[in-house]
Design an enzyme around this catalytic site. Structure first.
Site, PDB file in Angstrom:
ATOM      1  N   GLU A  56       0.881  -1.169   0.000  1.00  0.00           N
ATOM      2  CA  GLU A  56       0.000   0.000   0.000  1.00  0.00           C
ATOM      3  C   GLU A  56       0.912   1.211   0.000  1.00  0.00           C
ATOM      4  OE1 GLU A  56      -3.875  -1.911   1.716  1.00  0.00           O
ATOM      5  OE2 GLU A  56      -3.239  -0.040   2.613  1.00  0.00           O
TER       6      GLU A  56
ATOM      7  N   CYS B 259      -2.180   9.153   2.613  1.00  0.00           N
ATOM      8  CA  CYS B 259      -1.888   8.542   1.312  1.00  0.00           C
ATOM      9  C   CYS B 259      -2.913   9.001   0.292  1.00  0.00           C
ATOM     10  CB  CYS B 259      -1.879   7.030   1.425  1.00  0.00           C
ATOM     11  SG  CYS B 259      -3.344   6.381   2.227  1.00  0.00           S
TER      12      CYS B 259
HETATM   13  P1  NAD Z   1       8.579   4.741   4.277  1.00  0.00           P
HETATM   14  O1  NAD Z   1       8.593   3.973   3.012  1.00  0.00           O
HETATM   15  O2  NAD Z   1       9.667   5.725   4.513  1.00  0.00           O
HETATM   16  O3  NAD Z   1       8.597   3.769   5.534  1.00  0.00           O
HETATM   17  C1  NAD Z   1       7.586   2.800   5.738  1.00  0.00           C
HETATM   18  C2  NAD Z   1       8.124   1.714   6.643  1.00  0.00           C
HETATM   19  O4  NAD Z   1       9.156   1.003   5.976  1.00  0.00           O
HETATM   20  C3  NAD Z   1       8.722   2.219   7.954  1.00  0.00           C
HETATM   21  O5  NAD Z   1       8.317   1.361   8.991  1.00  0.00           O
HETATM   22  C4  NAD Z   1      10.219   2.101   7.701  1.00  0.00           C
HETATM   23  O6  NAD Z   1      10.974   1.939   8.878  1.00  0.00           O
HETATM   24  C5  NAD Z   1      10.286   0.869   6.835  1.00  0.00           C
HETATM   25  N1  NAD Z   1      11.469   0.714   5.977  1.00  0.00           N
HETATM   26  C6  NAD Z   1      12.287   1.669   5.486  1.00  0.00           C
HETATM   27  N2  NAD Z   1      13.244   1.113   4.697  1.00  0.00           N
HETATM   28  C7  NAD Z   1      13.011  -0.218   4.686  1.00  0.00           C
HETATM   29  C8  NAD Z   1      13.621  -1.340   4.036  1.00  0.00           C
HETATM   30  N3  NAD Z   1      14.676  -1.190   3.247  1.00  0.00           N
HETATM   31  N4  NAD Z   1      13.091  -2.568   4.226  1.00  0.00           N
HETATM   32  C9  NAD Z   1      12.002  -2.747   5.011  1.00  0.00           C
HETATM   33  N5  NAD Z   1      11.394  -1.717   5.652  1.00  0.00           N
HETATM   34  C10 NAD Z   1      11.876  -0.478   5.495  1.00  0.00           C
HETATM   35  O7  NAD Z   1       7.150   5.458   4.337  1.00  0.00           O
HETATM   36  P2  NAD Z   1       6.569   6.405   5.483  1.00  0.00           P
HETATM   37  O8  NAD Z   1       7.269   7.711   5.449  1.00  0.00           O
HETATM   38  O9  NAD Z   1       6.492   5.690   6.781  1.00  0.00           O
HETATM   39  O10 NAD Z   1       5.074   6.579   5.006  1.00  0.00           O
HETATM   40  C11 NAD Z   1       4.686   7.520   4.056  1.00  0.00           C
HETATM   41  C12 NAD Z   1       4.342   6.841   2.757  1.00  0.00           C
HETATM   42  O11 NAD Z   1       3.375   5.826   2.983  1.00  0.00           O
HETATM   43  C13 NAD Z   1       3.676   7.781   1.760  1.00  0.00           C
HETATM   44  O12 NAD Z   1       4.176   7.512   0.465  1.00  0.00           O
HETATM   45  C14 NAD Z   1       2.208   7.403   1.861  1.00  0.00           C
HETATM   46  O13 NAD Z   1       1.452   7.745   0.720  1.00  0.00           O
HETATM   47  C15 NAD Z   1       2.294   5.939   2.069  1.00  0.00           C
HETATM   48  N6  NAD Z   1       1.070   5.418   2.654  1.00  0.00           N
HETATM   49  C16 NAD Z   1       0.258   4.660   1.875  1.00  0.00           C
HETATM   50  C17 NAD Z   1      -0.940   4.174   2.392  1.00  0.00           C
HETATM   51  C18 NAD Z   1      -1.881   3.370   1.559  1.00  0.00           C
HETATM   52  O14 NAD Z   1      -2.797   2.809   2.125  1.00  0.00           O
HETATM   53  N7  NAD Z   1      -1.702   3.254   0.257  1.00  0.00           N
HETATM   54  C19 NAD Z   1      -1.283   4.473   3.705  1.00  0.00           C
HETATM   55  C20 NAD Z   1      -0.432   5.253   4.482  1.00  0.00           C
HETATM   56  C21 NAD Z   1       0.754   5.713   3.944  1.00  0.00           C
END
Ligand code: NAD
Length: 456
Positions: free
Chosen positions: A228, A262
């Site tokens: 997502e 999001c």
């Molecule tokens: P992010 O991708 O920076 O981090 C998400 C998670 O991934 C965190 O827990 C982080 O610690 C982890 N992570 C980072 N690098 C990783 C790796 N290499 N391997 C595994 N895990 C890793 O995103 P964010 O800043 O937490 O969230 C914002 C983003 O999420 C925005 O793009 C937003 O649109 C999206 N989002 C989407 C939805 C949806 O339902 N489509 C909902 C909420 C947020």
């Protein structure tokens, strides 16, 4: 790991982060515990989630403040998230039994053959999650995962760690065994370690960049992968609307939670015939938004959760104005401590500007004008993302015609920034794959088993 308050940079707490070896041992314990959880009668699993629900309701004041302090969400909006949570949980509580039910799809007239489909949990699933709505996006995954008999390794975002810890504590207090739901604490390195475990499914909420990295790692393992991801969600305002009402709704859709949803409205295409009235009303609404301390009930715009995002917003404003956009309000960091950005409106935007292409995830909007429905469809589809899209129009069939041609998983008529537990939440293109919520979002934690039963 230090937890910082984005409103003022102060240290809220220091917590022990997990390591690759503590993640591996959590996985081993979850693997050992999962089969017994899957054998636990559904009524007991449902009862545990009901107790979790009651605990969240009873403790919501404390939980809201925790969320506000660690990620900067204005306190009223933190309450809104917690107040809406029970409705989501109720959907899962009401529908899991039906989805799990065994189905006889064929019986031979002489009774010599039955064909039956049963459902089995995936096993141990990893849930690496985002910070912007940790209660919502987390529950979309771990609640149906637990109800269907899976064990969950939950890695909340480093910007919602304390909330993630509370979630784990409440599940355990509610009767979910400690090894069946495990919160793992840390940043991207811990997320990567969780994904590396030999789990049976990976459910990720976050950015496209991280989602893609995870997809590349997980692909050879042929396990269930659900992503997502982000969006660049467009809305088209037609020439037949009440411009002021549409502007008020869309300003909220663009700026609520500081634009860090999001499904925030990220691009607006307004018909030339109503552009002036719409833009004027939009800017008036935005100027009325109160920026301030997120613990103050009257605050509408709090700090951004991630300080680095301020640079992204500065760059988008610079790029847009250098290409001819008109900055009507905001366009800079707010003059106060903490990671605040002034609500920003850019009119005269075009699709070659970064503010119309890259996810902004902040209180900023680009508004472009269009001359026809056809042009609106083309520009809305001109994106790598496909999460949500909307049309404001008095003519429902016109709105439906436009939205029928837009590549997005969710479409809104005279609405925006809305999620329902009854409908699948599903991104297309770089917005992800798979669905949470609705019965699709329960089934995704199961694998079917096909039974051919003959008489001897
Ligand atoms: P992010 O991708 O920076 O981090 C998400 C998670 O991934 C965190 O827990 C982080 O610690 C982890 N992570 C980072 N690098 C990783 C790796 N290499 N391997 C595994 N895990 C890793 O995103 P964010 O800043 O937490 O969230 C914002 C983003 O999420 C925005 O793009 C937003 O649109 C999206 N989002 C989407 C939805 C949806 O339902 N489509 C909902 C909420 C947020």
């Amino acid at each position: 790991m230090k937890i910082l308050n984005p409103a003022n940079g102060s240290v809220v707490a220091e917590v022990e982060a997990d390591t690759s070896s503590s993640v591996a041992s959590a996985y081993e314990r979850a693997r050992a515990a999962q089969a017994a959880w899957a054998r636990t009668p559904l009524s007991e699993r449902l009862a545990a989630v009901k107790r979790f629900r009651a605990l969240v309701v009873a403790r919501r004041a404390d939980l809201a403040l925790t969320l506000t302090r660690e990620m900067g969400k204005p306190i009223e909006q933190a309450y809104n998230e917690l107040n809406a949570l029970p409705g989501r949980l109720d959907f899962f509580l009401a529908h899991t039994a039906d989805v799990l039910a065994e189905e006889t799809v064929f019986t031979q007239p002489d009774g010599a053959l039955d064909e039956v489909i049963s459902q089995e949990p995936l096993g141990v699933v990893a849930n690496v999650s985002a910070w912007n709505y940790p209660w919502f996006v987390g529950s979309n995954v771990f609640v149906p995962a637990l109800l269907t008999g899976n064990a969950v390794l939950y890695k909340p975002s480093e910007h919602a760690t304390m909330t993630g810890q509370r979630i784990g504590e409440l599940f355990h207090e509610a009767g979910v065994p400690k090894d069946v739901f495990v919160t793992l604490v840390g940043g991207g390195d811990v997320g990567a370690a969780v994904v590396e475990q030999p789990v049976d499914g990976v459910f990720f909420t976050g950015s496209y960049a991280t989602g893609r990295r995870i997809a590349e790692r997980v692909a050879p393992r042929m396990i269930r992968l659900q992503l997502e991801l982000g969006g660049k969600d467009p809305t088209y305002v037609t020439d037949d609307v009440d411009a002021a009402a549409a502007a008020a709704g869309l300003a909220d859709g663009a700026m609520y939670n500081g634009g860090q949803s999001c499904c925030s409205v990220e691009r607006i295409y307004v018909h030339r015939a109503v552009e002036d009235a719409f833009v004027r009303a939009f800017v008036d609404t935005v100027k009325g938004f109160k920026i301030g301390d997120p613990e103050d009930k009257s605050t509408y715009i709090g700090p951004l959760a991630r300080r680095e995002q301020l640079d992204v917003l500065d760059e988008q404003v610079k790029d847009a104005t250098s290409k001819g956009a008109r900055l009507l309000t905001g366009g800079r960091r707010a003059a106060r401590p903490g990671s605040y950005y002034e609500p920003t409106v850019l009119a005269g935007a075009t699709n070659d500007m970064r503010v119309m292409r890259e996810e902004s995830f902040g209180p900023i909007i680009g508004i472009a004008s269009v001359g026809s429905d056809e042009e609106a469809v083309t520009l809305m589809n001109d994106s790598e993302y496909g999460l949500t899209a909307g049309v404001y129009s008095r003519d429902r069939s016109r709105a439906e015609r436009v939205l029928g041609r837009v590549h997005a998983g969710t479409v809104y008529v005279n609405a925006c920034d809305r999620v329902s537990p009854r409908l699948p939440w599903t991104g297309r293109k770089h917005s992800g794959m798979g669905s949470t919520l609705s019965t699709y979002g329960i089934r995704t934690f199961l694998q079917p088993k096909a039974w051919h039963k003959k008489l001897v």
